[in-house]
Design a protein around this motif. Structure first.
Motif, PDB file in Angstrom:
ATOM      1  N   ASP A 509      10.816  -4.934  -1.783  1.00  0.00           N
ATOM      2  CA  ASP A 509      10.687  -3.772  -1.536  1.00  0.00           C
ATOM      3  C   ASP A 509       9.913  -3.299  -0.379  1.00  0.00           C
ATOM      4  O   ASP A 509      10.228  -2.346   0.374  1.00  0.00           O
ATOM      5  CB  ASP A 509       9.505  -3.299  -2.757  1.00  0.00           C
ATOM      6  N   TYR A 510       8.887  -4.327  -0.050  1.00  0.00           N
ATOM      7  CA  TYR A 510       8.374  -4.019   1.323  1.00  0.00           C
ATOM      8  C   TYR A 510       9.441  -4.087   2.452  1.00  0.00           C
ATOM      9  O   TYR A 510       9.235  -3.425   3.479  1.00  0.00           O
ATOM     10  CB  TYR A 510       7.351  -5.052   1.360  1.00  0.00           C
ATOM     11  N   VAL A 511      10.219  -5.216   2.321  1.00  0.00           N
ATOM     12  CA  VAL A 511      11.262  -5.369   3.358  1.00  0.00           C
ATOM     13  C   VAL A 511      12.216  -4.075   3.630  1.00  0.00           C
ATOM     14  O   VAL A 511      12.785  -3.767   4.709  1.00  0.00           O
ATOM     15  CB  VAL A 511      12.099  -6.580   3.107  1.00  0.00           C
ATOM     16  N   SER A 512      12.491  -3.267   2.374  1.00  0.00           N
ATOM     17  CA  SER A 512      13.284  -2.256   2.586  1.00  0.00           C
ATOM     18  C   SER A 512      12.623  -1.149   3.457  1.00  0.00           C
ATOM     19  O   SER A 512      13.343  -0.482   3.983  1.00  0.00           O
ATOM     20  CB  SER A 512      13.629  -1.779   1.186  1.00  0.00           C
ATOM     21  N   PHE A 600       0.507  -5.068   1.199  1.00  0.00           N
ATOM     22  CA  PHE A 600       1.672  -4.275   1.754  1.00  0.00           C
ATOM     23  C   PHE A 600       1.536  -2.859   2.114  1.00  0.00           C
ATOM     24  O   PHE A 600       1.816  -2.268   2.652  1.00  0.00           O
ATOM     25  CB  PHE A 600       2.868  -4.658   0.878  1.00  0.00           C
ATOM     26  N   ASN A 601       0.552  -2.465   0.984  1.00  0.00           N
ATOM     27  CA  ASN A 601       0.185  -1.107   1.178  1.00  0.00           C
ATOM     28  C   ASN A 601       1.151  -0.183   1.282  1.00  0.00           C
ATOM     29  O   ASN A 601       1.349   0.537   2.401  1.00  0.00           O
ATOM     30  CB  ASN A 601      -1.011  -0.962   2.234  1.00  0.00           C
ATOM     31  N   PHE A 602       1.855  -0.141   0.098  1.00  0.00           N
ATOM     32  CA  PHE A 602       3.051   0.618   0.153  1.00  0.00           C
ATOM     33  C   PHE A 602       3.064   2.232   0.594  1.00  0.00           C
ATOM     34  O   PHE A 602       3.798   2.578   1.174  1.00  0.00           O
ATOM     35  CB  PHE A 602       3.715   0.587  -1.219  1.00  0.00           C
ATOM     36  N   THR A 603       2.064   2.806   0.068  1.00  0.00           N
ATOM     37  CA  THR A 603       1.798   4.060   0.021  1.00  0.00           C
ATOM     38  C   THR A 603       1.615   4.385   1.526  1.00  0.00           C
ATOM     39  O   THR A 603       2.316   5.572   1.899  1.00  0.00           O
ATOM     40  CB  THR A 603       0.398   4.863  -0.827  1.00  0.00           C
ATOM     41  N   SER A 604       0.824   3.914   2.158  1.00  0.00           N
ATOM     42  CA  SER A 604       0.688   4.149   3.666  1.00  0.00           C
ATOM     43  C   SER A 604       1.876   3.752   4.533  1.00  0.00           C
ATOM     44  O   SER A 604       2.028   4.739   5.335  1.00  0.00           O
ATOM     45  CB  SER A 604      -0.313   3.320   4.161  1.00  0.00           C
ATOM     46  N   LYS A 605       2.526   2.929   3.995  1.00  0.00           N
ATOM     47  CA  LYS A 605       3.915   2.561   4.805  1.00  0.00           C
ATOM     48  C   LYS A 605       4.800   3.546   4.550  1.00  0.00           C
ATOM     49  O   LYS A 605       5.475   3.948   5.555  1.00  0.00           O
ATOM     50  CB  LYS A 605       4.272   0.874   4.248  1.00  0.00           C
ATOM     51  N   LEU A 606       5.015   3.937   3.369  1.00  0.00           N
ATOM     52  CA  LEU A 606       6.103   4.950   3.155  1.00  0.00           C
ATOM     53  C   LEU A 606       5.701   6.258   3.710  1.00  0.00           C
ATOM     54  O   LEU A 606       6.614   7.232   4.515  1.00  0.00           O
ATOM     55  CB  LEU A 606       6.139   5.152   1.680  1.00  0.00           C
ATOM     56  N   ASP A 607       4.363   6.577   3.944  1.00  0.00           N
ATOM     57  CA  ASP A 607       3.994   8.181   4.442  1.00  0.00           C
ATOM     58  C   ASP A 607       4.282   8.024   5.861  1.00  0.00           C
ATOM     59  O   ASP A 607       4.826   8.922   6.391  1.00  0.00           O
ATOM     60  CB  ASP A 607       2.654   8.307   4.139  1.00  0.00           C
ATOM     61  N   ILE A 608       4.002   6.882   6.480  1.00  0.00           N
ATOM     62  CA  ILE A 608       4.347   6.592   8.053  1.00  0.00           C
ATOM     63  C   ILE A 608       5.515   6.887   8.406  1.00  0.00           C
ATOM     64  O   ILE A 608       6.074   7.388   9.218  1.00  0.00           O
ATOM     65  CB  ILE A 608       3.710   5.400   8.292  1.00  0.00           C
ATOM     66  N   LEU A 609       6.430   6.038   7.401  1.00  0.00           N
ATOM     67  CA  LEU A 609       7.874   5.990   7.413  1.00  0.00           C
ATOM     68  C   LEU A 609       8.498   7.469   7.614  1.00  0.00           C
ATOM     69  O   LEU A 609       9.387   8.009   8.328  1.00  0.00           O
ATOM     70  CB  LEU A 609       8.829   5.321   6.631  1.00  0.00           C
TER      71      LEU A 609
END
Length: 909
Positions: A509-512, A600-609
């Protein structure tokens, strides 16, 4: 901290102890006590401990000193305001370090790593044998302020790093023994040449995926830095368990692992410094590709997923002759076997590359491939053996070479099964180097030997240098409990531990997100390249008047830019759509997965993307508006030129009308003057005839027949003069009309052919076989036009008067563009179609044109020949009859004269 083998610490050439710095602790002693973790502890969202362990004291080794000597040969800081500073770029420096390793003068390891090289303003990604230890040593020298670094940008906005020896480094070089300089000079200069600046080797990238080592004096040779070494290995297809539903066990090649034990490799460095070993390795090469539901359905049909036979060989070659019997393809086909699919969402299949290798090298390369409609593409393999090492004891140096193969082969696999439209999208983003595009490595292992705390990899050292060959620059290194660890780098990540398999889903999920972010960066760079292209077009538009061919260049460049803009917009749309597939996974309950989730901090990563994609939309919109502005400017220029052209045509037309009217008036006046002069001449002639007898004794017959009837009566002689002038002028006017009619009746017509020339050499031979009257040529980058003119001389072939031919053809693309015929129609019985057919038959007979192209697909070549030959025969028969009739007329006239003369002679009798 930069040495490769312990024996190199005791080389005969050493640096004095007072300058060597400090003792180097043995890295293997770090973390001898297990680090304890509370698996249930809570961590703030997005937070994790980034405190680095204490750095080891810097140790100035022999290799550091040699690198400083190497840089000093090419780049030094200035010592005065009038002296220019010199710099050496990082990539040529790394090439020279590699050459030093091969010469056994620099004691480092190297491995295949991706780098960006620039050629003709375009950067491409390629694999080179790069020393990660050498890169770390450069950072050490920068930290000690012995060298300076500078960042610049290439034409396509890729960053470029360069180095120079600082003033402090120059002072340090004075303290080094001369033997170190001699060792470095042994490979930095041309062989058997004096150590002059003109003999110093320079590394330059050349077209053809190679670096050239050359000197100013003329010596040159190719470097092997781009020749990636092959190792023998056996792999089995691998797909993470959560990515499929009801799938049979994947093919396993573990039973073939023993085959590599006796196989060969072409490694040039046989003494690798192995710091760590991995066991039971699964490796995935991950990327994001523009996809969609329709593309996924098309892929299912192409791979035969819906049929009963779900395997076969595939190639991206286009069959240009599908009705032919056989065809040839280059070696290296892709074998695919579909394992699991959802016709709308995803497909899983095994793939095998059947590429021939060097004799003795065995590479059993099987991929498990997962493609999803949202764009995720994963190619995975289980490493069963590499050389003599089995799956439980694999070294990272060998894995780097296996993964470099996987990167290139996965591009080939996907390129073979993608549609041409998908390939065009990828080529647009990567500027026609999509096969070398960047991918993200995911390495999952059951253990790392020897086991060290994850934080160890956040500091410099041999272990970090070795692992960065797989992951790139390490940004995150965390232990997950006491048995597992996660190391995340710029180019890949390592998940190692006994529980790694249970954490795969979170990792993927993180790699995606990572692969999308990487693709966003590629689009970002491509947009800046696109804007730079528009800027160059704008400069040409601003100076269009300096070159007449600029308009055509601008039009071609804007057309290409428009195509790129359309494809970039479509790619961005696909990227936005793919973000809708992504949902943040829920917080796991299992402690290890819970900790990894927080790391992994998915929320922050997705927001930045999402913010990056939104920013790309603005950049693309601005670029499209700029493109439209340039198109409007071109339209304005073309309209202006058309206005000038129309004004010129109008002026010329008015001038032609005035000239024609003046010529017509002049012609009438000339005709009147001719009649007046003719009348004057007639008067003079009649006056001379009658004045011959004035004042003389006139003969009796003249008096009786001329004088008395025409001269003596009043007004009679005047009227006679008027009648004589009228007859003379009428005859003259009729004769001039005859001459004018004789010059008219010439036929001139032009035929636009646009027919492909089958053989340009034979066509040129046909043209050169005539006596050319005129030759004209126009050569431009996108065309090469030639115009020739000659006069035919065979009346029989051309059915009467031979024409003058003017032929225009394209030497670059081999096309017959147009033909102009000029002939005297009064003396020819050929129609326009017959003239064209005669010329085409000549070109067919000369082998210059194909009959179907020359005459049309429905034309009958034999029938056309027969018609023309029949007309030639009839004209020949008519000519003979006219000649025979003329001969008979002459004979009858001679007989009549003979009979008349006979009568005259017979009368006296």
């Amino acid at each position: 901290n930069g040495t490769r083998r312990s024996q190199h610490r005791s080389r005969s050439t050493t640096i004095p102890e007072e300058r060597m710095g400090y003792d180097d602790d043995d890295l293997e002693s770090v973390g001898t006590q297990d680090t304890k973790f509370d698996d249930d502890m809570e961590i703030d969202s997005g937070a994790f401990d980034t405190n680095l362990p204490d750095e080891e004291p810097f140790d100035m080794t022999v290799n550091h000193s040699k690198l400083l000597i190497l840089i000093s040969k090419y780049a030094k800081s200035s010592t005065s305001p009038d002296e220019e500073e010199t710099w050496i770029r990082e990539l040529p420096l790394l090439v020279l370090i590699y050459e030093g390793i091969l010469a056994d003068q620099i004691q480092y390891d190297y491995s295949p790593l991706p780098v960006f090289s620039n050629f003709n303003g375009i950067s491409r990604r390629l694999y080179c044998n790069i020393s990660q230890e050498g890169k770390a040593a450069l950072e050490d020298l920068r930290e000690q302020k012995l060298i300076n670094g500078i960042k610049i940008s290439a034409e396509d906005y890729h960053p470029v790093t360069a180095y120079q020896v600082s003033l402090k480094g120059a002072q340090f070089l004075k303290t080094l023994p001369s033997s170190l300089f001699e060792e470095m000079n042994s490979f930095l200069y041309a062989p058997n040449a004096p150590h002059y600046d003109t003999e110093l080797l320079e590394a330059t990238y050349s077209d053809g995926n190679r670096f050239v080592l050359h000197t100013k004096s003329g010596y040159q040779r190719f470097s092997t830095v781009t020749e990636i070494e092959d190792v023998s290995y056996v792999s089995s297809p691998y797909i993470p368990r959560h990515l499929y539903q009801d799938m049979e066990e994947l093919t396993s090649n573990r039973h073939r692992a023993a085959e590599t034990a006796k196989a060969k490799s072409n490694l040039r460095d046989r003494n690798l410094d192995v710091q760590q070993m991995l066991s039971d390795v699964r490796a995935l090469v991950c990327e994001w590709i523009p996809f969609g539901v329709n593309s996924m359905i098309c892929l299912h049909e192409r791979l035969g997923a819906l049929g009963t036979c779900r395997d076969g060989l595939f190639s991206s070659i286009i069959d240009k002759a599908p009705m032919g019997t056989n065809f040839k393809v280059p070696p290296g086909l892709t074998r695919v076997k579909v394992r699991d699919y959802d016709i709308i969402n995803y497909i899983n299949f095994e793939s095998e590359i059947t590429t021939p290798e060097e004799p003795g090298i065995i590479q059993i390369e099987n991929f498990g491939v997962h493609l999803h409609a949202e764009g995720s593409a994963y190619c995975g393999m289980t490493i069963e053996a590499v050389g003599k090492k089995r799956q439980d004891n694999l070294c990272i140096d060998h894995l780097c070479r296996v993964l470099s193969d996987a990167h290139m082969d996965s591009s080939k696999i996907l390129g073979d099964i993608f549609t041409s439209y998908q390939n065009s999208l990828m080529e647009t983003i990567f500027q026609n180097f999509a096969v070398d595009r960047a991918k993200y490595n995911v390495v999952i292992a059951d253990a790392v030997k020897p086991k060290v705390p994850a934080k160890t990899f956040l500091r410099r050292g041999p272990k970090t240098n070795e692992l960065q060959q797989l992951t790139g620059v390490i940004m995150i290194a965390e232990d997950i409990g006491t048995e597992d660890m996660i190391v995340v780098g710029s180019d890949g990540l390592l998940l190692a531990g006994r529980n790694a398999e249970s954490l795969e889903e979170l990792v993927m999920d993180y790699v995606s997100l990572i692969v999308r972010e990487s693709f966003v960066q590629c689009i970002f760079v491509r947009i800046f390249v696109f804007q730079d292209t528009l800027k160059k077009i704008g400069n040409v538009v601003a100076s269009y008047y300096k070159d007449p061919s600029n308009i055509n260049r601008i039009r071609a460049a804007l057309t290409e830019a428009s195509e790129d803009a359309v494809l970039i917009e479509e790619i961005l749309t696909s990227l936005k759509d793919s973000l809708e597939y992504i949902s943040i996974p829920p917080l796991p309950t299992e402690p290890r997965a819970r900790r990894l989730y927080r790391i992994f901090n998915f929320t922050s990563k997705l927001d930045i993307l999402k913010q990056k994609v939104s920013d790309l939309s603005k950049l693309v919109l601005g670029s499209v508006n700029q493109l439209r502005s340039l198109q409007n400017m071109l339209d304005t220029i073309v309209t202006k030129q058309l206005g000038v052209l129309y004004g010129t045509v109008e002026t010329v037309t008015v001038d032609l009308v005035d000239a024609s009217s003046a010529a017509r008036n002049s012609s009438a006046a000339l005709t009147v003057m001719q009649v007046v002069l003719a009348g004057s001449f007639a008067f003079k002639m009649l006056s001379k005839l009658t004045a011959a007898c004035y004042g003389l004794n006139m003969p009796e017959w003249f008096v009786v027949w001329v004088w008395q009837p025409f001269v003596v009566p009043p007004m009679a002689f005047f009227l006679l003069n008027l009648l004589w002038i009228a007859c003379f002028c009428y005859t003259l006017v009729r004769y001039m009309g005859y001459l004018s009619a004789k010059t008219s009746g010439n036929l001139s017509f032009s035929i636009v052919m646009d027919k492909k020339i089958a053989d340009l050499e034979k066509f040129q031979e046909y043209v050169d076989g005539h006596d050319l009257i005129m030759t004209d040529a126009v050569s431009e980058p996108d065309k090469s036009l030639k115009k020739v003119q000659w006069e035919e001389d065979d009346r029989k072939k051309w059915l009467g008067a031979p024409p003058i031919l003017e032929v225009s053809y394209d030497c670059l693309f081999h096309f017959l563009n147009a033909v102009i015929f000029r002939l005297d129609k009064k003396k020819s019985s050929a129609t326009e179609d017959e003239l064209v057919s005669i010329l085409m038959l000549d070109l067919i007979d000369a082998g210059a044109m194909d009959p179907v192209v020359a005459l049309g697909p429905n034309a009958d070549l034999t029938e056309i020949r027969e018609k023309i030959e029949l007309k030639r025969g009839s004209l020949t028969a008519m000519s003979r009859l006219r000649n025979l009739a003329g001969q008979r007329g002459v004979g009858q006239q001679g007989m009549g004269m003979g009979m008349g003369m006979g009568n005259v002679q017979a009368a006296p009798r």
